[in-house]
Design a protein around this motif. Structure first.
Motif, mmCIF file in Angstrom:
data_model
loop_
_atom_site.group_PDB
_atom_site.id
_atom_site.type_symbol
_atom_site.label_atom_id
_atom_site.label_comp_id
_atom_site.label_asym_id
_atom_site.label_seq_id
_atom_site.Cartn_x
_atom_site.Cartn_y
_atom_site.Cartn_z
ATOM 1 N N ILE A 2 0.846 -1.192 0.000
ATOM 2 C CA ILE A 2 0.000 0.000 0.000
ATOM 3 C C ILE A 2 0.886 1.248 0.000
ATOM 4 N N TYR A 3 0.406 2.352 -0.604
ATOM 5 C CA TYR A 3 1.210 3.579 -0.727
ATOM 6 C C TYR A 3 0.302 4.790 -0.889
ATOM 7 N N ASP A 4 -0.844 4.752 -0.262
ATOM 8 C CA ASP A 4 -1.806 5.844 -0.292
ATOM 9 C C ASP A 4 -1.958 6.384 1.127
ATOM 10 N N PRO A 5 -2.003 7.722 1.327
ATOM 11 C CA PRO A 5 -2.048 8.257 2.698
ATOM 12 C C PRO A 5 -3.286 7.843 3.487
ATOM 13 N N ASP A 6 -4.445 7.730 2.818
ATOM 14 C CA ASP A 6 -5.648 7.288 3.539
ATOM 15 C C ASP A 6 -5.542 5.818 3.924
ATOM 16 N N TYR A 7 -4.963 5.006 3.028
ATOM 17 C CA TYR A 7 -4.705 3.600 3.361
ATOM 18 C C TYR A 7 -3.723 3.512 4.534
ATOM 19 N N ALA A 8 -2.670 4.352 4.474
ATOM 20 C CA ALA A 8 -1.645 4.342 5.522
ATOM 21 C C ALA A 8 -2.243 4.718 6.875
ATOM 22 N N LYS A 9 -3.118 5.701 6.887
ATOM 23 C CA LYS A 9 -3.750 6.135 8.138
ATOM 24 C C LYS A 9 -4.578 5.007 8.744
ATOM 25 N N THR A 10 -5.373 4.345 7.912
ATOM 26 C CA THR A 10 -6.191 3.227 8.390
ATOM 27 C C THR A 10 -5.312 2.108 8.927
ATOM 28 N N PHE A 11 -4.234 1.823 8.213
ATOM 29 C CA PHE A 11 -3.331 0.714 8.539
ATOM 30 C C PHE A 11 -2.549 0.967 9.823
ATOM 31 N N LEU A 12 -2.008 2.182 9.971
ATOM 32 C CA LEU A 12 -1.103 2.466 11.086
ATOM 33 C C LEU A 12 -1.824 2.735 12.401
ATOM 34 N N ASN A 13 -3.091 3.043 12.339
ATOM 35 C CA ASN A 13 -3.823 3.311 13.571
ATOM 36 C C ASN A 13 -4.514 2.074 14.121
ATOM 37 N N ARG A 14 -4.019 0.908 13.740
ATOM 38 C CA ARG A 14 -4.465 -0.363 14.295
ATOM 39 C C ARG A 14 -3.334 -0.956 15.135
ATOM 40 N N SER A 15 -3.620 -2.052 15.793
ATOM 41 C CA SER A 15 -2.626 -2.685 16.681
ATOM 42 C C SER A 15 -2.194 -4.054 16.157
ATOM 43 N N ASP A 16 -2.128 -4.210 14.841
ATOM 44 C CA ASP A 16 -1.711 -5.487 14.266
ATOM 45 C C ASP A 16 -0.260 -5.793 14.622
ATOM 46 N N PRO A 17 0.088 -7.071 14.834
ATOM 47 C CA PRO A 17 1.483 -7.438 15.131
ATOM 48 C C PRO A 17 2.375 -7.272 13.908
ATOM 49 N N LYS A 18 3.669 -7.148 14.149
ATOM 50 C CA LYS A 18 4.622 -7.054 13.052
ATOM 51 C C LYS A 18 4.596 -8.343 12.234
ATOM 52 N N SER A 19 4.936 -8.225 10.965
ATOM 53 C CA SER A 19 4.907 -9.376 10.064
ATOM 54 C C SER A 19 5.922 -10.435 10.487
ATOM 55 N N GLN A 20 5.490 -11.690 10.489
ATOM 56 C CA GLN A 20 6.372 -12.789 10.880
ATOM 57 C C GLN A 20 7.513 -12.978 9.891
ATOM 58 N N TYR A 21 7.319 -12.583 8.638
ATOM 59 C CA TYR A 21 8.302 -12.907 7.614
ATOM 60 C C TYR A 21 9.563 -12.059 7.673
ATOM 61 N N LEU A 22 9.539 -10.947 8.374
ATOM 62 C CA LEU A 22 10.756 -10.163 8.531
ATOM 63 C C LEU A 22 11.164 -10.090 9.990
ATOM 64 N N TYR A 23 10.267 -9.680 10.842
ATOM 65 C CA TYR A 23 10.618 -9.424 12.237
ATOM 66 C C TYR A 23 10.885 -10.716 13.004
ATOM 67 N N LYS A 24 10.223 -11.807 12.577
ATOM 68 C CA LYS A 24 10.504 -13.099 13.201
ATOM 69 C C LYS A 24 11.970 -13.476 12.978
ATOM 70 N N TYR A 25 12.478 -13.206 11.787
ATOM 71 C CA TYR A 25 13.864 -13.553 11.469
ATOM 72 C C TYR A 25 14.829 -12.569 12.129
ATOM 73 N N LEU A 26 14.395 -11.314 12.274
ATOM 74 C CA LEU A 26 15.233 -10.302 12.901
ATOM 75 C C LEU A 26 15.505 -10.625 14.366
ATOM 76 N N THR A 27 14.502 -11.212 15.039
ATOM 77 C CA THR A 27 14.676 -11.529 16.457
ATOM 78 C C THR A 27 15.750 -12.580 16.698
ATOM 79 N N LEU A 28 16.052 -13.383 15.689
ATOM 80 C CA LEU A 28 17.120 -14.373 15.836
ATOM 81 C C LEU A 28 18.477 -13.702 16.040
ATOM 82 N N THR A 29 18.588 -12.449 15.569
ATOM 83 C CA THR A 29 19.856 -11.730 15.671
ATOM 84 C C THR A 29 19.894 -10.786 16.860
ATOM 85 N N ILE A 30 18.847 -9.989 17.053
ATOM 86 C CA ILE A 30 18.904 -8.950 18.089
ATOM 87 C C ILE A 30 17.965 -9.210 19.261
#
Length: 507
Positions: A93-121
Motif C-alpha cells: 500500500i502507498y496511499d495516505p488514507d490507506y496508511a492512516k487506516t493501517f497504522l492506527n491499528r494494533s496489528d502485530p509485526k509481520s512474521q516474515y521479517l521481524y521473526k527472522y530479525l529476532t534471531l539476531t537482536i
C-alpha cells in the motif's frame, strides 16, 4: 523360491508408509491449492502485476528495481498484491488514507521479517506486540526526552569533530574525492557507543570494530534474503542453509559483546554503591536508564529484554542515521544553491559563537526543510510490514481478510505522483509552513506514524542536524561524476558501491 513371512511383512509395511506419505503430500498440495484459490478470490478487487506461477513477483524485490516499483505505483492506485512464491502475498500500500487506516491499528509485526530479525537482536521494540511492546515502550521513553537529548548533543559533536578532523587530514588544502558512507557509518557507531554505553571506542580510527559493523551488514542481507525467498520461510529448509549458521554466529558475537559491557557496568555500579563513589559523567546513557528500569521492574524486564533493547537501539540507530545523513550530503552536493543557503543560515544562527550547540538546532529552519525533503526522496527504511489480526476495510470500501501480510511502502508513498508533484525533484519548499497545511498528515512517514512511530526519531534528527551544520561550516561538497550513486533497497536503503563526494575545506 517362496517369499518369507518376514519379507512379506516388511514389504506391506513399506507400502503402507509409502501410501501414507503420498496421502499427506496430496493433502498438503490440496491445502496449498485451496489457499491460492482463496487468495485470488480475495484480491480480485486489487489489480496488480502478473506473477510468475512459481516465484510470483519475487524478482521485483530481489533485483531492487525501484523505478519499476514506481511504475506500478502509477499504474495501480493505492495498492497492489505482490506474490512471494506461489502461496504468499506481501500486499503493498502507498496511499495516505490507506496508511492512516493501517497504522492506527494494533496489528502485530509481520512474521516474515521481524521473526527472522529476532534471531539476531532478540525481541525488542521493533518486533514486540501487545502488552510487552507497550511495557517496553513506556520504560524506554525516558531515554529520548529532551533533557537527555540535550546532553547527548554534546557527545554527538565530539564524534562529528573526529570525522571532520579525519577528512581534513586527508584533504589538506586540496580538493579530494572520498568514500564517505563508511566514514559516516563509523561516526554514527561512535556516537551510539557513547550514548548507549558511555564507551569511547575510538572506532572511527581503530579498525577493531570492522567485524562488528560488517556482521550487522551481513545479518541484514541474510534476513532480507530469507524474507523474500518463499523456500526459506520454512524453518526446516533454512536450518540446513549456510546462512542460518552465519546468522547464528553473528548473533552470538553481538550478544557476547553487549553482555560484556553490561556486566562491566553492573560491576562498576556495585563497587560505587559499596564504596560510596559516584560516577563523574554529567549525563545518563541508554544503559543507565535500562538498568534502572530493570531494578524497578525486575519480574517483567529480564536480562533477555535488556539485551534485546540494547541491540535494537544499536542496530536500528547506526545505519538509519548514517544513510539519512549521506543522502542529505548527496542532495546538497547535487544542488549547490541549497547547500549555500543552508550554510548561510547556519552561519547566521551561529553569529560570533564558535560552535554549534543544542540551542541552535531549533533555528535551522531551511536546513530542516532540506533534511525532510531528503527523508522523502531517500527514506532509509523503505517499508513497514504487519500481519492483519482482523479484517481491514480501506476508505474506498475495499477489504482484506485477517492473516494477510500488509506492507506500507514508504518509498512508494513518498514517490507517488498522485500525492507529490514532480516527486523525483529535490524541492525543500514542499516542507514550508504554507505547504505543510495543504499536505495529508500521512503522506510523509519517514519515522512511521500512529502508536508505533519511531521512538528514536528525535535522537536521529538531532544527530543529523548537528552533523550537517558542522560539516557545512568546514567543507564544500560536490559530486564525483565518475562514480554515480547506485541505491540498494534491502532492510535499509544503502549505496551499492559506496558513496563518493568531492570535499574542499573552507578556509
Amino acid at each position: 523360491m517362496e517369499t518369507s513371512w518376514l519379507e512379506m511383512r516388511w514389504t506391506r509395511s513399506f507400502y503402507l508408509v509409502f501410501v501414507l506419505f503420498l496421502t499427506l503430500v496430496l493433502l498438503q498440495a490440496i491445502k496449498l491449492f485451496l489457499r491460492r484459490q482463496q487468495l485470488q478470490r480475495v484480491l480480485r478487487a486489487f489489480p496488480g502485476p502478473s506473477p510468475h506461477w512459481l516465484i510470483g513477483n519475487q524478482k521485483l524485490f530481489q533485483n531492487g528495481d525501484l523505478e519499476l516499483f514506481e511504475e506500478f505505483v502509477k499504474k495501480y492506485p493505492c495498492a497492489f498484491p505482490a506474490w512471494i512464491g506461489p502461496f504468499e502475498i506481501f500486499f503493498q500500500i502507498y496511499d495516505p488514507d490507506y496508511a492512516k487506516t493501517f497504522l492506527n491499528r494494533s496489528d502485530p509485526k509481520s512474521q516474515y521479517l521481524y521473526k527472522y530479525l529476532t534471531l539476531t537482536i532478540g525481541e525488542g521494540l521493533v518486533s514486540l506486540s501487545g502488552n510487552r511492546w507497550y511495557q517496553h515502550r513506556r520504560l524506554i521513553t525516558p531515554v529520548f526526552n529532551f533533557n537527555t537529548l540535550k546532553s547527548h548533543s554534546r557527545i554527538m559533536a565530539q564524534s562529528i569533530n573526529t570525522l571532520l578532523d579525519k577528512w581534513e587530514k586527508i584533504c589538506g588544502t586540496q580538493e579530494a574525492v572520498l568514500e564517505v558512507f563508511n566514514d559516516i557509518s563509523l561516526m554514527s557507531l561512535d556516537t551510539l557507543m557513547k550514548c548507549t554505553f558511555s564507551k569511547d571506542t575510538n572506532c572511527q580510527i581503530n579498525s577493531a570494530f570492522d567485524d562488528y559493523t560488517k556482521g550487522i551488514c551481513e545479518a541484514s542481507e541474510i534476513i532480507y534474503k530469507r524474507a523474500l525467498s518463499f523456500l526459506y520461510h520454512h524453518d526446516i529448509i533454512f536450518k540446513f542453509s549456510s546462512e542460518k549458521h552465519q546468522l547464528q554466529k553473528i548473533s552470538n558475537n553481538l550478544y557476547q559483546y553487549t553482555d560484556k559491557i553490561i556486566q562491566e557496568r553492573r560491576k562498576a555500579l556495585k563497587e560505587e554503591k559499596e564504596h560510596g563513589k559516584t560516577d563523574n559523567r554529567n549525563y545518563r546513557d541508554f544503559l543507565d536508564i535500562l538498568l534502572s528500569a530493570q531494578v524497578e521492574h525486575d519480574n517483567s524486564f529480564s536480562d533477555t529484554d535488556l539485551h534485546a533493547e540494547v541491540n535494537t537501539f544499536m542496530v536500528a540507530g547506526q545505519d538509519t542515521v548514517a544513510g539519512s545523513l549521506s543522502w542529505l550530503l548527496y542532495n546538497l552536493a547535487q544542488n549547490p544553491e541549497h547547500q549555500e543557503r543552508c550554510r548561510e543560515e547556519i552561519r547566521g544562527i551561529l553569529g560570533d559563537e564558535s560552535s554549534i550547540t543544542w540551542d541552535h538546532l531549533s533555528k535551522m529552519t531551511y536546513t530542516t526543510m532540506c533534511i525532510k525533503e531528503t527523508l522523502r526522496l531517500y527514506p532509509t527504511i523503505i517499508s513497514i510490514s504487519r500481519q492483519l489480526s482482523k479484517p481491514i476495510t480501506f476508505p474506498d470500501g475495499r477489504s482484506l481478510p485477517a492473516g494477510m501480510t500488509v506492507v506500507l511502502s514508504i518509498w512508494g508513498l513518498h514517490h507517488n505522483p498522485a500525492i507529490w508533484e514532480n516527486p523525483k525533484v529535490f524541492d525543500p519548499l514542499r516542507f514550508s509552513p504554507d505547504n505543510l497545511e495543504k499536505r495529508h498528515t500521512y503522506s510523509f512517514l519517514p519515522f512511521s506514524a500512529g502508536p508505533r512511530n519511531c521512538i528514536g526519531q528525535h535522537f536521529a534528527m538531532t544527530e543529523i542536524k548537528m552533523a550537517i551544520a558542522m560539516i557545512l561550516l568546514r567543507f564544500e561538497m560536490t559530486l564525483d561524476p565518475t562514480r554515480p550513486l547506485i541505491l540498494v533497497p534491502k532492510i535499509i536503503l544503502k549505496p551499492k558501491n559506496g558513496f563518493y563526494l568531492s570535499l574542499k575545506k573552507i578556509s
